[in-house]
Design an enzyme around this catalytic site. Structure first.
Site, PDB file in Angstrom:
ATOM      1  N   GLU A   1       0.802  -1.222   0.000  1.00 33.90           N
ATOM      2  CA  GLU A   1       0.000   0.000   0.000  1.00 33.90           C
ATOM      3  C   GLU A   1       0.838   1.278   0.000  1.00 33.90           C
ATOM      4  OE1 GLU A   1      -1.633  -0.715   4.235  1.00 33.90           O
ATOM      5  OE2 GLU A   1      -1.603   1.434   4.046  1.00 33.90           O
ATOM      6  N   ALA A   2       2.063   1.207   0.477  1.00 31.67           N
ATOM      7  CA  ALA A   2       2.883   2.414   0.550  1.00 31.67           C
ATOM      8  C   ALA A   2       3.438   2.825  -0.807  1.00 31.67           C
ATOM      9  CB  ALA A   2       4.034   2.213   1.534  1.00 31.67           C
TER      10      ALA A   2
END
Lengths: 253, 330, 330, 253
Positions: A49-50
């Site tokens: 997700e980053a």
């Protein structure tokens, strides 16, 4: 022999078919994705997700944003770029956990007790609510006990099927998503198509439905023919122990 | 739907009005002036009591540790804070000032008080369970979108998460019907931080910055924030910046101060430079378990340290840093 | 405000429903498969009569000329087209098929029929003044935001342009009151093209692409489009892509076909590679002034050409291309 | 001696103060910005809507998206990134033109005649509507004749002050923006603060108000003390001819 974590990782990895896309966090989900890539799903696309997309993981990441998640990656991008691929419908699977889960697969990772005066505060949604809203199938890995499997979560951080059939769509969530499997140290659960309630799909070797129900704070269903969970194969265990997590960071806990 | 179901009941800490922000950005001029200054000077000039603060990176990766320590040492209080993918950055500010005051009292929470696989911060938890901090709930993506709305110059953007959950109920989001499809959507208000602290790989004197690896939300954060303090591993020439315009992630007109801080993300990871110091991070987590031990720890590693270079020194200095470089580049 | 004042009266050519798009993207799998194919094969497989088409780049810069020529030669008709910063790309499609059929009959117009400082295309003008093309008005930014909404997976995004103008009136935008500030905002509907044609500097066999210089709207366009055909100056190894993950602009899961076309943007400019061929562009504009001369021109340079390499050859071949390389890299 | 285009470019360049930000297109606006940078405003930040930010222009760009606009630029970015800096309030000035302009500075670059059956079709807004909506001060460079300066534009592509005082804000446009100066081959016009109507600010050497009014299709105002436009200096002309546009692409027309 194998431990519960090894079993859970192996079971999770088998759910990830070749060519699928999966959003993972650190720990067991990442281990499951790595194992899948090294066994039956070399073309599994892993996203963090980053911003890390499809790395060649040199070792188990400690953070979903650390530099291992972009080691020889296809792309190092932003959180929005990854999350929007999910929102757009690109991501098949996401892995989640939580402090509490109810019969509809709703998760709590925010507070135990009253929100305004919590007994225990947890990190909050992070990307969990987003992943569970956007990805087609949510996979949940968690320990199985009555403290976690509750009739009603104290705080609904992350949507499962909410209050049941049609509730996700009525709330405005993308249609067709929702929790898919819950993998615990006792069993694998799915969700009844008609009621959206959790049901036992397979029992781990040596477990009984009654034992699983005893550790669950709500009434569990079961599929017509509850299977025995296929235990980890020698090959799976070898790869998991030697290549995926040689330092035992996850499976050694 | 009742009106209350369409509006989260959480507090909105900042003004999402783009015209208010525009008036500010108009005065923030584009001229290329030398913005290099020390960390203490930058924090003294650009971080004020009561400000709304945001930190870049992703919790324990590419965080502006030196700037965060300085905010604590200069005893800023009554801040608002964006708890967006925060981990060690949150933990640093959660320490409070040397005299025991809260550094932030208003918090937009998306991911707080955890350090991912490393466990939860006992101090951050004590703080959040004390009831002294006013909280509003968000998700990581929703909070990133609040930065994007601000960066875009519009008062909100629509997202499809948070719907149907208590996370929505305790947020300051609203729910609207899409004017084109009739579908329900969450709309999240623009978040214009007063000041952002962002650590980057390279910057010139003017604040044209390069970032390697993931950008997380920093592209938007740097543009959304009224003031931006950048700390950089390396100061490079503007000629170097101009030699590869594709590599620039933050243009100078967003930036107010540039600080030269090698290892500025320590003990966090810096992509391509050095890995996180898991030993020190564990020591910090462990120290928090006992309030007395924690005070000693903070005196040694934070309050009693005269500057970030000294902190690096007492954490093992060049030898340790060289190890972390090797670990990263193996 | 009356309801009609809040809704542009222009036609909406594509469905902005993100759930319809999600069902499509779900089936478009992420596996890394070899997508290298010829330009004719790519256009035959992925561009169909009636499709809604979008082209990348900025009109005369980094455009997918080879793919656009092939669309004309394969006589695609009844297309929708995104007139976003179009110049020479619009001009190519405006030629129509060899047998005189319209290639596109539905048009979202933000910037059309001009070639910037070079003047207006007489043929594009004839086409647009014929009344045969259904048009909807937008601005460059608003149309870029329609791609962004689609790339984001939401049915609309708000913008603060178009308000108070006939551009709004003849668009398919709507005007809403901001739920946070009460201010009026334009909302533009998501545009999910059926197919996008994008020229890039480098791609691997799977469609992981790098772009140098400005990206215009291609980051969003590549993600918004249901199918993407990429033409690339160079095919590079996936190892090379993995050696610099920051350089990737389009990930493979967005891409359906990869075509190796050196000089694929000719006569347009390609940043760092070759400058635009102003002589040829002027010849094209001049030829359009006279319908008979124009037909001869098209037979020579477009309809009667067997492939893009032949086009390059009759435009001056290696010698001319080497000149354009020198011009770019001076 | 100098020609009308040289005069217009010099006048435009003087309006751009050092440290300001300006969005420019090709042609005269770009020449004006380059001239400003080489004379009184070395710190003028120039942005191109296609994504080029602060280049060291090696030659006059032919397109606002060609590679000259990113030659040794501070950044090569996207259209949205540039336009959103404008929408956010970062951009002081933008340069526009158009086929028609009215007394409130509204511009038409879409059609002459009825929209549905146009006599002449033009390119449309491009980025003009966006720039005029977002930037603080719009500068308009155009030839001065009754065909262009009309009582009512056939199509309002790009907002000036719309119908007058308060109309921009009432429509929802960012407050405080609007047209600032109109620079023609006859005069420089500004806008009356109370009425938002165009008024002559200065007359080019040799021009009279009556002559300008004769070439204008609506009633022009004039400021209390109409000045004579300061003609290009020797220095301005030298730099313009030798350094900015040595090939006479703009000034040689």
């Amino acid at each position: 022999m194998y431990n519960a974590m090894e079993l859970m990782i192996c079971v999770a990895s088998r759910l990830l078919e070749d060519g699928a896309t999966v959003g993972v966090g650190t720990g067991a989900p990442c281990a499951a994705a790595m194992l899948a890539q090294k066994t039956h799903a070399p073309g599994l696309l892993v996203a963090f997700e980053a911003g890390g997309l499809a790395p060649m993981l040199p070792a188990m990441p400690i953070s979903v944003g650390d530099s291992r998640t972009t080691h020889r990656a296809l792309m190092a991008t932003s959180m929005c770029d990854i999350m929007e691929a999910c929102q757009r419908g690109v991501m098949d699977y996401a892995f989640l956990g939580g402090a509490q889960i109810d019969a509809y697969g709703n998760l709590n990772s925010t507070v135990i007790g009253d929100y305004k005066e919590p007994r225990v505060r947890f990190p909050g949604s992070g990307g969990a609510n987003d992943f569970a809203s956007f990805c087609w199938r949510t996979l949940i890995i968690t320990q199985h006990d009555r403290r976690r499997f509750v009739e009603e979560v104290d705080f609904l951080t992350t949507p499962g099927f909410l209050t049941g059939p049609g509730a996700r769509e009525a709330a405005g969530l993308p249609s067709g998503g929702g929790p898919y499997r819950v993998i615990t140290d006792l069993a694998v659960m799915s969700f009844d198509e008609d009621t959206c309630r959790m049901q036992v799909e397979s029992l781990h070797p040596g477990e009984t439905f009654e034992e699983v129900q005893r550790n669950t704070g709500f009434e569990l269903g079961q599929v017509a023919n509850v299977a025995e969970t296929v235990p980890p194969s020698e090959e799976e265990l070898c790869i998991l122990r030697d290549e995926v997590d040689p330092d035992g960071l996850i499976i050694g806990r | 739907m009742t009106s209350s179901e369409n509006t989260g009941r959480g507090p909105l800490f900042t003004d999402p009005d783009p015209d208010v922000a525009r008036a500010f950005f108009r005065e923030k001029k584009g001229a290329l002036t030398d913005k290099l200054m020390s960390v203490p000077d930058a924090v003294a000039r650009f971080v004020h009591d009561g400000d709304y603060l945001a930190s870049g990176g992703f919790g324990g990766n590419r965080i502006a540790t030196a700037l965060l320590h300085e905010v604590v040492r200069q005893e800023r209080t009554d801040l608002g804070f964006a708890g967006h993918t925060t981990t060690h950055d949150f933990q640093i500010l959660a320490a409070g000032t040397r005299t025991g005051k809260l550094i932030f009292s208003r918090l937009d929470a998306a991911y707080i008080l955890g350090l991912e696989a490393r466990g939860l911060s006992a101090q951050a938890r004590r703080l959040m369970e004390s009831g002294e901090v006013e909280v509003c709930e968000w998700t990581n993506y929703a909070l990133a979108c609040r930065f994007r709305a601000a960066a875009t110059g519009v008062p909100f953007v629509p997202v499809r998460s948070m719907l149907g959950t208590d996370t929505f109920r305790e947020s300051a989001a609203k729910k609207i019907a899409c004017p084109f499809t009739g579908k329900s959507l969450t709309v999240v208000p623009a978040l214009y931080p007063d000041v952002a602290l962002i650590h980057v790989h390279e910057s010139d004197l003017f604040g044209n910055c390069r970032i390697r690896g993931i950008t997380v939300a920093d592209w938007d954060l740097s543009r959304a924030s009224k003031r931006v303090i950048v700390s950089a591993e390396r100061i490079v020439s503007t000629d170097e910046i101009r030699s590869d315009p594709n590599a620039t992630a933050i243009p100078a007109f967003c930036v107010d101060a540039v600080c030269h801080v090698p290892y500025g993300s320590y003990p966090g990871n810096m992509a391509g430079e050095y890995f996180s110091d898991e030993v020190h991070l564990k020591a910090w987590l462990d120290a928090e378990q006992d309030v007395a031990a924690y005070r000693v720890f903070l005196d040694k590693y934070l309050y009693g340290v005269d500057c970030f270079e000294s902190y690096l020194e007492i954490c093992g200095g060049e030898e340790r840093l060289a190890e972390l470089r090797r670990l990263e580049n193996n």
